[in-house]
Design a protein around this motif. Sequence first.
Motif, PDB file in Angstrom:
ATOM      1  N   TYR A 151       5.890   9.925  -6.213  1.00 39.70           N
ATOM      2  CA  TYR A 151       6.033   9.131  -7.393  1.00 39.70           C
ATOM      3  C   TYR A 151       5.954   9.918  -8.533  1.00 39.70           C
ATOM      4  O   TYR A 151       5.168  10.903  -8.757  1.00 39.70           O
ATOM      5  CB  TYR A 151       4.938   8.099  -7.156  1.00 39.70           C
ATOM      6  CG  TYR A 151       4.849   7.123  -8.331  1.00 39.70           C
ATOM      7  CD1 TYR A 151       5.854   6.086  -8.631  1.00 39.70           C
ATOM      8  CD2 TYR A 151       3.910   7.191  -9.307  1.00 39.70           C
ATOM      9  CE1 TYR A 151       5.602   5.263  -9.766  1.00 39.70           C
ATOM     10  CE2 TYR A 151       3.816   6.790 -10.588  1.00 39.70           C
ATOM     11  CZ  TYR A 151       4.797   5.544 -10.799  1.00 39.70           C
ATOM     12  OH  TYR A 151       4.772   4.767 -11.973  1.00 39.70           O
ATOM     13  N   ARG A 153       6.075   9.242 -13.409  1.00 40.51           N
ATOM     14  CA  ARG A 153       6.323   8.727 -14.481  1.00 40.51           C
ATOM     15  C   ARG A 153       5.850   9.786 -15.474  1.00 40.51           C
ATOM     16  O   ARG A 153       4.592  10.278 -15.339  1.00 40.51           O
ATOM     17  CB  ARG A 153       5.775   7.351 -14.641  1.00 40.51           C
ATOM     18  CG  ARG A 153       4.345   7.315 -14.703  1.00 40.51           C
ATOM     19  CD  ARG A 153       3.895   5.604 -14.951  1.00 40.51           C
ATOM     20  NE  ARG A 153       2.487   5.623 -15.299  1.00 40.51           N
ATOM     21  CZ  ARG A 153       1.712   4.989 -14.424  1.00 40.51           C
ATOM     22  NH1 ARG A 153       2.282   4.361 -13.261  1.00 40.51           N
ATOM     23  NH2 ARG A 153       0.443   4.830 -14.592  1.00 40.51           N
ATOM     24  N   SER A 313      -1.042   2.346  -4.981  1.00 37.65           N
ATOM     25  CA  SER A 313      -1.087   1.337  -5.943  1.00 37.65           C
ATOM     26  C   SER A 313      -2.160   1.640  -6.946  1.00 37.65           C
ATOM     27  O   SER A 313      -1.910   1.858  -8.099  1.00 37.65           O
ATOM     28  CB  SER A 313      -1.392  -0.088  -5.336  1.00 37.65           C
ATOM     29  OG  SER A 313      -0.287  -0.509  -4.719  1.00 37.65           O
ATOM     30  N   GLN A 316      -1.615   4.262  -9.428  1.00 38.35           N
ATOM     31  CA  GLN A 316      -0.455   3.919 -10.340  1.00 38.35           C
ATOM     32  C   GLN A 316      -0.742   2.698 -11.191  1.00 38.35           C
ATOM     33  O   GLN A 316      -0.219   3.014 -12.567  1.00 38.35           O
ATOM     34  CB  GLN A 316       0.858   3.347  -9.577  1.00 38.35           C
ATOM     35  CG  GLN A 316       1.624   4.649  -8.959  1.00 38.35           C
ATOM     36  CD  GLN A 316       2.757   4.155  -8.140  1.00 38.35           C
ATOM     37  OE1 GLN A 316       3.142   2.913  -8.461  1.00 38.35           O
ATOM     38  NE2 GLN A 316       3.022   4.829  -6.962  1.00 38.35           N
ATOM     39  N   MET A 317      -1.409   1.662 -11.147  1.00 37.40           N
ATOM     40  CA  MET A 317      -1.431   0.722 -11.884  1.00 37.40           C
ATOM     41  C   MET A 317      -3.036   0.389 -12.396  1.00 37.40           C
ATOM     42  O   MET A 317      -3.091  -0.752 -13.068  1.00 37.40           O
ATOM     43  CB  MET A 317      -1.076  -0.598 -11.018  1.00 37.40           C
ATOM     44  CG  MET A 317      -1.585  -0.828  -9.685  1.00 37.40           C
ATOM     45  SD  MET A 317      -3.422  -1.431  -9.519  1.00 37.40           S
ATOM     46  CE  MET A 317      -2.899  -2.937 -10.748  1.00 37.40           C
ATOM     47  N   ASP A 380       1.514  -3.907 -16.375  1.00 34.90           N
ATOM     48  CA  ASP A 380       1.508  -3.097 -15.081  1.00 34.90           C
ATOM     49  C   ASP A 380       2.231  -1.765 -15.411  1.00 34.90           C
ATOM     50  O   ASP A 380       3.431  -1.734 -15.816  1.00 34.90           O
ATOM     51  CB  ASP A 380       2.161  -3.687 -13.845  1.00 34.90           C
ATOM     52  CG  ASP A 380       2.246  -2.865 -12.610  1.00 34.90           C
ATOM     53  OD1 ASP A 380       2.354  -1.736 -12.750  1.00 34.90           O
ATOM     54  OD2 ASP A 380       1.569  -3.638 -11.631  1.00 34.90           O
ATOM     55  N   THR A 382       3.275   0.405 -13.443  1.00 34.58           N
ATOM     56  CA  THR A 382       4.196   1.001 -12.676  1.00 34.58           C
ATOM     57  C   THR A 382       5.483   0.291 -13.014  1.00 34.58           C
ATOM     58  O   THR A 382       6.613   0.803 -13.077  1.00 34.58           O
ATOM     59  CB  THR A 382       3.678   0.688 -10.982  1.00 34.58           C
ATOM     60  OG1 THR A 382       2.462   1.272 -10.959  1.00 34.58           O
ATOM     61  CG2 THR A 382       4.774   1.156 -10.413  1.00 34.58           C
ATOM     62  N   SER A 383       5.488  -1.022 -12.838  1.00 31.57           N
ATOM     63  CA  SER A 383       6.695  -1.806 -13.233  1.00 31.57           C
ATOM     64  C   SER A 383       7.010  -2.226 -14.693  1.00 31.57           C
ATOM     65  O   SER A 383       8.105  -2.757 -14.737  1.00 31.57           O
ATOM     66  CB  SER A 383       6.516  -3.038 -12.204  1.00 31.57           C
ATOM     67  OG  SER A 383       5.372  -3.841 -12.713  1.00 31.57           O
TER      68      SER A 383
END
Length: 729
Positions: A151, A153, A313, A316-317, A380, A382-383
């Motif tokens: 993953y 970002r 999860s 990431q968040m 969030d 991530t999204s």
Amino acid sequence: MTPQPQAAVGAPLTRVDARLKVTGQARYAADFDADGLVHAVVVDSGIGLGRITSVDTTAALALPGVLTVLTHLNAPRLPYGPNPGMATPPGERLHVLEDDRVRFHGQPIAVVVATTLETARHAARLVRVEYDAEPPSTDLSTAADDTPVTYERGDAERALRSADVRLELTYRTARQHHNAMEPHATVARWDDGRLTVWQKTQWIHGAQAELAAVFGLPEDAVRVVSPFVGGAFGNASRIWPQGVMAALAAREVDRPVKLVLSRRQLYFGTGYRPGYEYQVRLGSDGQGRLTAMTHVMRAETSRYETFQDDILSIGQMLYDVPAVTQDWRTVPLDVSTPTFMRGPGGATAAYAVESAMDELAWELGLDPVELRLRNEPDRDPTSGLPFSTRRLRECYARGARAFGWHLRDPKPRSTRDGDWLIGTGMATGAHPSWSVTSLAHVRLDADGTAVVQSATSDMGPGTYTVMTQVAADALGLPVRAVRFELGDSTMPPPVGHGGSMTTPSVGSAVQDGCAKLRGEAVALAVKDEESPLFGVAADDVVVADGRLYVRDEPARGETYRSLLARSGRDRLEADGEYVPAGLPFSTHSYSVTFAEVAVDARLGLVRVRRMLGVYDVGRVINPKLADSQAIGGMIGGIGQALLEHTVTDHRDGRIVNANLADYLVPVNADIPDLKAIYLEGEDDKVARIGAKGLGEVVHVGVAPALANAVFHATGRRIRELPITADALL
Ligand code: MOS
């Protein structure tokens, strides 16, 4: 429809099945009997890898009462058809008694069937097996890994290079076994090619689908019955090889077979929480604003299946970090396949991330709560989706006040009580609020009582009670007039009983069915000239205590009983359904755990003095059962942090502490005052019922809160769980 009065939901009701449980009337899988029942005992491999060169069953078969000994030499091959879905991880599940290969220590390699349990046990010891053994690879720290799941970002490497503060830390977590009170057990019976199993399971229809696939049967030729589960924590989310062996043995001897694993056998060939290595790097500016986080994770799995839990999860968040990378590799070993264990993945990830956050707070001279507040995201990360509800700021504030957090001297090793060093620590947890399509059926009888069914389970959280409360309010009945039934594959299928999904998903289906039935009754009444409710707008009618009445004119109404009697019906029925709306929100439950420990540094002893959990979990259906979950989650965290460790001898792959004397779990004497606070409110974006799920998030973040408290007490940072006496000395 008019909102119903809420009488049962929110009340601290005692379990509706409490009396059955404490009087021994609750029937667990091994309690079931059948005409002509015989007993099976599994023989496990004595090597960790290799081949079986010979099996001598002569002595076993010579014992009076022994019906058969099934091995790879005489057992029929099973179809092992595909079973798409969540029931088994990617790979090819262990085929029982199919060949001479031994893949892990303790692999089931034979099954003895006899007329009594004692005979079967004795005969199992008489089976002589010889092997050609090879050295197994069972050590996560030295074995090679698989292709990673990644993953990314932002540009984490660049952000790390320019960060004011950089940390690079490696944490390790031990393999843990679930050690539920009830062992895995199966009673299997065949009737004209149809299989019935009384089975310990958290997922009735998952077990049905898996057994159907293994035996090559249509699903409706397999019936799974499981009204009570004596704890599971995720370990009964799939059928283990021994469950298949019970059904196979029953077919071979043409009699019902009971197979119960011994405590020792529960450590072999059933799942466990995989051990992890978790390397985390943090970058932050001087004010504690995170700029980068990288995660490299390695986890145990078997060679025949790739098990993965939700390790991603949290990293990431949980925090508002612009640049994040994750690199997650499973490490195939000569071991049995791991499985979900309470807060699967999350409890492991939170230990690493929340320990690292504590280390960063110390590095920056910032209060650990303040550091978290500075990195609290608005969406969030991530999204990019908005949160349905995320009330961590309130959790921190309420918890810090109630715990007396700000009274602490932030300096490690600054507080003493005699020989004991006192420390406090905190950590955050999150767990996704998944919800999945679920069905329920509701029937109201002429006597004014209702039966509600859904093929879910109750492994301890109180499904029976919670669903009874939801149904009672939605029907407008007193709790005692509602019976909720579960645990039979002939009932409507809900989501599997795991992932904290039962209350949101099944609860919403139950509520839907009950509301439909109530609506049907109201419609019947307002159209019936003989009803006192004739001509009233349906929307103005509410139901309470089994009586339908006009909301603003309570004297005008009638009971379900009189309505059914007059209309000549012996029952009303309705089907309830919950389908996730798939709304564009990020949905999670949240927890903050505060802990105080005392450490005797000369002896390496850690005593937990008190803990407080603060939870953002949406609507709490039953605060008494919620407390039972929260306390259980904290106790599980004490085990994870300080005691639990499945130890493998890497020379032969044997688990050396496969018993409850050597595998340490917390006992009453280890448990101090534990308190739980729930933020009031609901989350209607997750599921109609307003609950976000509770059973896992109460466990996530407990271990790091304790580890951080040990650091605060001693100034020693132990980066490996469990924190044992020898690590502290
Ligand atoms: Mo839970 S680990 O899904 O029983």
